[in-house]
Design an enzyme around this catalytic site. Structure first.
Site, PDB file in Angstrom:
ATOM      1  N   VAL A   1      43.522  45.064  49.425  1.00 18.39           N
ATOM      2  CA  VAL A   1      44.760  44.295  49.566  1.00 18.39           C
ATOM      3  C   VAL A   1      45.914  45.293  49.495  1.00 18.39           C
ATOM      4  O   VAL A   1      45.957  46.126  48.584  1.00 18.39           O
ATOM      5  CB  VAL A   1      44.883  43.212  48.472  1.00 18.39           C
ATOM      6  CG1 VAL A   1      46.192  42.441  48.603  1.00 18.39           C
ATOM      7  CG2 VAL A   1      43.687  42.254  48.549  1.00 18.39           C
TER       8      VAL A   1
ATOM      9  N   GLN B   1      34.660  55.642  31.138  1.00 17.01           N
ATOM     10  CA  GLN B   1      34.908  56.079  32.513  1.00 17.01           C
ATOM     11  C   GLN B   1      36.191  56.900  32.655  1.00 17.01           C
ATOM     12  O   GLN B   1      36.589  57.239  33.762  1.00 17.01           O
ATOM     13  CB  GLN B   1      34.878  54.899  33.483  1.00 17.01           C
ATOM     14  CG  GLN B   1      36.024  53.910  33.370  1.00 17.01           C
ATOM     15  CD  GLN B   1      35.784  52.680  34.239  1.00 17.01           C
ATOM     16  OE1 GLN B   1      34.994  51.803  33.906  1.00 17.01           O
ATOM     17  NE2 GLN B   1      36.452  52.608  35.383  1.00 17.01           N
TER      18      GLN B   1
ATOM     19  N   ASP C   1      37.740  50.942  45.853  1.00 14.35           N
ATOM     20  CA  ASP C   1      36.891  51.908  45.158  1.00 14.35           C
ATOM     21  C   ASP C   1      35.571  52.020  45.911  1.00 14.35           C
ATOM     22  O   ASP C   1      34.519  51.601  45.420  1.00 14.35           O
ATOM     23  CB  ASP C   1      36.667  51.453  43.708  1.00 14.35           C
ATOM     24  CG  ASP C   1      37.951  51.495  42.913  1.00 14.35           C
ATOM     25  OD1 ASP C   1      38.391  52.597  42.562  1.00 14.35           O
ATOM     26  OD2 ASP C   1      38.541  50.420  42.686  1.00 14.35           O
TER      27      ASP C   1
ATOM     28  N   ALA D   1      45.306  44.357  33.894  1.00 17.36           N
ATOM     29  CA  ALA D   1      46.496  44.748  34.671  1.00 17.36           C
ATOM     30  C   ALA D   1      46.323  44.216  36.101  1.00 17.36           C
ATOM     31  O   ALA D   1      46.403  44.953  37.090  1.00 17.36           O
ATOM     32  CB  ALA D   1      46.702  46.259  34.659  1.00 17.36           C
TER      33      ALA D   1
ATOM     34  N   SER E   1      47.042  48.740  43.321  1.00 17.97           N
ATOM     35  CA  SER E   1      46.319  49.404  42.249  1.00 17.97           C
ATOM     36  C   SER E   1      47.079  49.151  40.950  1.00 17.97           C
ATOM     37  O   SER E   1      48.316  49.120  40.952  1.00 17.97           O
ATOM     38  CB  SER E   1      46.283  50.916  42.527  1.00 17.97           C
ATOM     39  OG  SER E   1      45.951  51.615  41.348  1.00 17.97           O
ATOM     40  N   SER E   2      46.334  48.997  39.865  1.00 16.91           N
ATOM     41  CA  SER E   2      47.007  48.820  38.569  1.00 16.91           C
ATOM     42  C   SER E   2      47.839  50.059  38.253  1.00 16.91           C
ATOM     43  O   SER E   2      48.854  49.981  37.565  1.00 16.91           O
ATOM     44  CB  SER E   2      45.975  48.598  37.466  1.00 16.91           C
ATOM     45  OG  SER E   2      45.164  47.496  37.800  1.00 16.91           O
TER      46      SER E   2
ATOM     47  N   GLY F   1      36.117  45.475  44.808  1.00 12.88           N
ATOM     48  CA  GLY F   1      37.080  45.775  45.881  1.00 12.88           C
ATOM     49  C   GLY F   1      36.666  47.007  46.666  1.00 12.88           C
ATOM     50  O   GLY F   1      36.177  47.989  46.094  1.00 12.88           O
TER      51      GLY F   1
ATOM     52  N   HIS G   1      42.725  42.022  42.624  1.00 13.39           N
ATOM     53  CA  HIS G   1      41.771  41.367  41.707  1.00 13.39           C
ATOM     54  C   HIS G   1      41.684  39.864  42.017  1.00 13.39           C
ATOM     55  O   HIS G   1      40.593  39.292  42.008  1.00 13.39           O
ATOM     56  CB  HIS G   1      42.243  41.508  40.252  1.00 13.39           C
ATOM     57  CG  HIS G   1      42.320  42.923  39.764  1.00 13.39           C
ATOM     58  ND1 HIS G   1      43.506  43.566  39.510  1.00 13.39           N
ATOM     59  CD2 HIS G   1      41.349  43.808  39.455  1.00 13.39           C
ATOM     60  CE1 HIS G   1      43.264  44.784  39.068  1.00 13.39           C
ATOM     61  NE2 HIS G   1      41.961  44.971  39.030  1.00 13.39           N
TER      62      HIS G   1
HETATM   63  O1  PAF Z   1      36.913  48.838  39.190  1.00 13.06           O
HETATM   64  C1  PAF Z   1      37.174  48.686  37.979  1.00 13.06           C
HETATM   65  O2  PAF Z   1      38.175  48.071  37.603  1.00 13.06           O
HETATM   66  C2  PAF Z   1      36.225  49.273  36.938  1.00 13.06           C
HETATM   67  O3  PAF Z   1      35.719  50.490  37.358  1.00 13.06           O
HETATM   68  C3  PAF Z   1      35.109  48.293  36.538  1.00 13.06           C
HETATM   69  C4  PAF Z   1      34.206  47.985  37.697  1.00 13.06           C
HETATM   70  C5  PAF Z   1      35.708  47.010  35.998  1.00 13.06           C
HETATM   71  C6  PAF Z   1      34.255  48.940  35.437  1.00 13.06           C
HETATM   72  O4  PAF Z   1      34.991  49.231  34.298  1.00 13.06           O
END
Ligand code: PAF
Length: 281
Positions: free
Chosen positions: A176, A61, A150, A32, A185-186, A147, A37
């Protein structure tokens, strides 16, 4: 760009790509993709001879009541974007490939993983550190790009790399933002037009704190209270936390004498968004 779906294919492709002292940069993502990204990919291209990315919506996660099943997935579009940016290798494994039946081993960064988002999302950072360490073992990158949005994830991954001697340089790229200040953010895709407007309270609260800091306020208590006050003017948004912490340990600070992370998380409808700024004297 080659798309690799198995660990074995990705491992051998990365090994081959590194031949001849080539520096391999790695951008892990959950797809996404947005400009945030792509900024990581561009930073990787600027510093590495070969760039690999991954797209994997990592189930470990997400909490049981979180958005794993509805997390936006746009593989074909993402693939085109990465190809256009010059990514050479794209790892896109299935859940079964990454977590075969019987897998029970996790990587946990203790203490830090329970702070900020870790407090309201138990197990979240354990899932992140587990998948990131697996991805690092598979790709063996020289540099990996994350990024700043986070910020807690960054602190935790840096600690993991240090503690486990992973030998990967972690490069952190700036947040960004949309033209009006909303951090990309997605999950912004979940927001209605009205919610999208309300979501600006996150960046507005941080801007207010920054303004007071620039006027000389150094007391974290007062700065935090000012940030929370901005949320009281937007009752449709539910604040999860607004904290001022040490960017490495994620522990609260009392006054700002060294760089401090001002981190916020809030629910806009059912969507949980995060944002942050770093205050430095
Ligand atoms: O930041 C993210 O998109 C995720 O936490 C990651 C680092 C790809 C791990 O799944």
């Amino acid at each position: 760009m080659r798309v690799l779906e198995t660990i074995q294919q990705m491992r051998s492709s990365c090994e081959a790509a590194r031949q001849g002292e080539k520096r391999l940069g790695f951008v892990p993502t959950m797809g996404a993709l947005h400009e945030g990204h792509l900024s990581l990919v561009r930073a990787a291209k600027a510093r590495c001879q070969v760039v690999a990315a991954s797209i994997f919506v990592n189930p470990t996660q997400f909490g049981p009541n979180e958005d794993f099943s509805k997390y936006p997935r746009s593989f074909e579009r993402d693939q085109k974007l990465l190809e256009k940016e010059g990514v050479e290798l794209l790892f896109a494994p299935s859940v079964e490939e990454m977590y075969p039946e019987g897998a029970v081993t996790f990587v946990t960064v203790e203490g830090l993983s329970e702070r900020l988002c870790g407090k309201s999302r138990p197990g979240h950072f354990r899932g992140v550190t587990t998948v990131v360490s697996k991805l690092f073992h598979i790709t063996q990158p020289d540099l990996a790009f994350f990024g700043q949005k986070d910020a807690a994830q960054v602190a935790i991954i840096r600690r993991m790399v240090l503690d486990l001697n992973l030998g990967v340089e972690i490069v952190v790229c700036p947040i960004v933002r949309e033209a009006d200040g909303l951090a990309m953010s997605s999950r912004n895709a979940y927001l209605s037009q009205q919610q999208r407007r309300s979501a600006l309270v996150l960046s507005r609260s941080l801007a207010q704190v920054k303004k007071l800091f620039e006027q000389g306020e150094r007391c974290a208590g007062k700065l935090g209270a000012a940030g929370r006050q901005v949320f009281s003017e937007e009752p449709s948004v539910r604040l999860d936390y607004f904290q001022i912490v040490n960017p490495e340990t994620l522990e609260p600070v009392e006054s700002i004498s060294a760089p401090a992370l001002v981190a916020v998380a809030a629910f806009v409808g059912g969507t949980r968004l995060i944002d942050n700024i770093v205050l430095a004297n």
